[in-house]
Design a protein around this motif. Structure first.
Motif, PDB file in Angstrom:
ATOM      1  N   LEU A   1     -33.186 -18.680  16.253  1.00 58.88           N
ATOM      2  CA  LEU A   1     -31.982 -18.205  16.129  1.00 58.88           C
ATOM      3  C   LEU A   1     -31.241 -18.731  15.181  1.00 58.88           C
ATOM      4  O   LEU A   1     -31.395 -19.708  15.053  1.00 58.88           O
TER       5      LEU A   1
ATOM      6  N   THR B   1     -27.173 -19.447  15.229  1.00 54.43           N
ATOM      7  CA  THR B   1     -25.463 -19.493  15.339  1.00 54.43           C
ATOM      8  C   THR B   1     -24.194 -19.182  14.327  1.00 54.43           C
ATOM      9  O   THR B   1     -23.771 -20.284  13.658  1.00 54.43           O
TER      10      THR B   1
ATOM     11  N   GLN C   1     -24.631 -16.224  18.429  1.00 54.61           N
ATOM     12  CA  GLN C   1     -26.259 -16.642  18.132  1.00 54.61           C
ATOM     13  C   GLN C   1     -26.665 -15.324  17.295  1.00 54.61           C
ATOM     14  O   GLN C   1     -26.699 -13.872  17.773  1.00 54.61           O
TER      15      GLN C   1
ATOM     16  N   LYS D   1     -30.397 -13.646  15.577  1.00 55.96           N
ATOM     17  CA  LYS D   1     -32.444 -13.590  15.981  1.00 55.96           C
ATOM     18  C   LYS D   1     -32.562 -13.300  14.869  1.00 55.96           C
ATOM     19  O   LYS D   1     -32.129 -12.254  14.228  1.00 55.96           O
TER      20      LYS D   1
END
Length: 342
Positions: free
Chosen positions: A47, A49, A55, A57
């Protein structure tokens, strides 16, 4: 077009070849939206941010796929109408291989693309060391969820023309370069250590040459131990005799895992009224008069008539005798030239 860089220095290749992994550092830019520029690191869960959308992936995705994923999130949230997302790979840590064994710089190395062959990884690790000799490269990893093992001869990998043997490596692979056929050479040689054999066997004198040859303190006695034809082997050789006779018989060949030990030469001692009292090497068939000559001969206060020889007998008792000048010198003999009063 996305630019991939390793340590902010080198171009890493086509972005579509690389899948982002845990530990990778990236910079995310959105055209004409500088406030959305951020640098981040892919977490262990894959992940990152990102401002506004939280977040995302990206682990296991190619860079174009990650760019598209972030762009879609920005559109869905109504933050940017037509975002042009660009990801720059700053530091590669997510896709790595471990290189161990007989290489010059063992360690972990990043895979900047997904099509790096085994030979390129070995080159990145400084190449195989001299101790690898005719060893093997063993590749361990996982392919399609199954354990994978591949073994290739180093000579065929680098010198052959079979490109199929130069397989591609993958994230998490372990490469181990095994030592080839080697012998250990210790004792009175210039460079003691382990050395690769040129083939399955080698002449003893050629093996000694790999260690830089014998130093002045070496004796003519060399002991070879190992396993020959499945049986324990130990034999002492007179190297001077081998050199002089130029023998090539089978019994003076060494094989893989042999240990060669070069003894220190035996010495004798001269004291008293001599020019250079000291210890000296016992040469082959050396006589008392030759031993005295090594020490520069008697001083003006010493004569050859006043020589005493001290030698330990088989019972361990030191005997003191008056030697003949033609007597042979033995290891640990002590010659003492007494002062002559007349």
């Amino acid at each position: 077009m996305t630019i991939l860089s390793f340590n902010n220095i080198a171009n890493a290749g086509d972005k579509q070849d690389y899948l982002l992994g845990a530990g990778d550092s990236i910079r995310i830019n959105v055209f004409q939206n500088p406030e959305l520029t951020t640098e981040t690191q892919v977490s262990g869960a894959g992940l990152v941010t990102y401002p506004l959308i939280g977040q995302v992936k990206v682990g296991g995705k190619s860079i174009p796929a990650a760019e598209q994923l972030i762009a879609q999130a920005l559109i869905k949230g109504g933050y940017v109408k037509e975002p042009q997302v660009n990801i720059v790979l700053l530091l590669v840590r997510g896709n790595q291989v471990a290189v161990l064994g007989m290489v010059n710089r063992p360690g972990r190395y990043p895979l900047e693309t997904s099509d790096i062959p085994l030979s390129h990884v070995l080159a990145t690790a400084g190449g195989v060391s001299i101790n690898a000799g005719n060893g093997m490269a063993l590749l361990l990893g996982t392919r399609d969820g199954q354990s994978y093992k591949y073994e290739v001869d180093l000579a065929s990998l680098f010198l052959g023309d079979k490109k199929a043997e130069d397989v591609l490596v993958s994230n998490g692979d372990v490469i181990y370069v095994t030592p080839g056929n080697q012998v250990s050479i210790i004792g009175q040689v210039l460079r003691p250590g382990r050395f690769p054999l040129d083939g399955v066997k080698m002449r003893l004198v050629d093996a000694l040459a790999m260690a830089g040859g014998m130093i002045p303190s070496a004796s003519d006695s060399v002991v070879v131990t190992g396993i020959h034809d499945g049986q324990p082997f130990k034999k002492e050789f007179d190297v001077a005799g081998i050199f002089l006779s130029n023998e090539t018989t089978e019994d003076i060949n060494v094989v893989a895992n042999d240990q060669i030990y070069v003894h220190r030469a035996p010495v004798y001692y001269i004291y008293g009224e001599v020019q250079r009292p000291s210890s000296y090497r016992v040469e082959r068939n050396m006589t008392v008069v030759q031993a005295l000559a090594q020490g520069g001969g008697p001083t003006v206060r010493g004569t050859q008539r006043n020589i005493k020889l001290m030698r330990r007998n088989d019972a361990g008792v030191v005997e003191k005798v008056v030697p003949k000048l033609t007597d042979l010198i033995k290891a640990n003999d002590v010659l003492y030239v007494e002062e002559s009063l007349f």
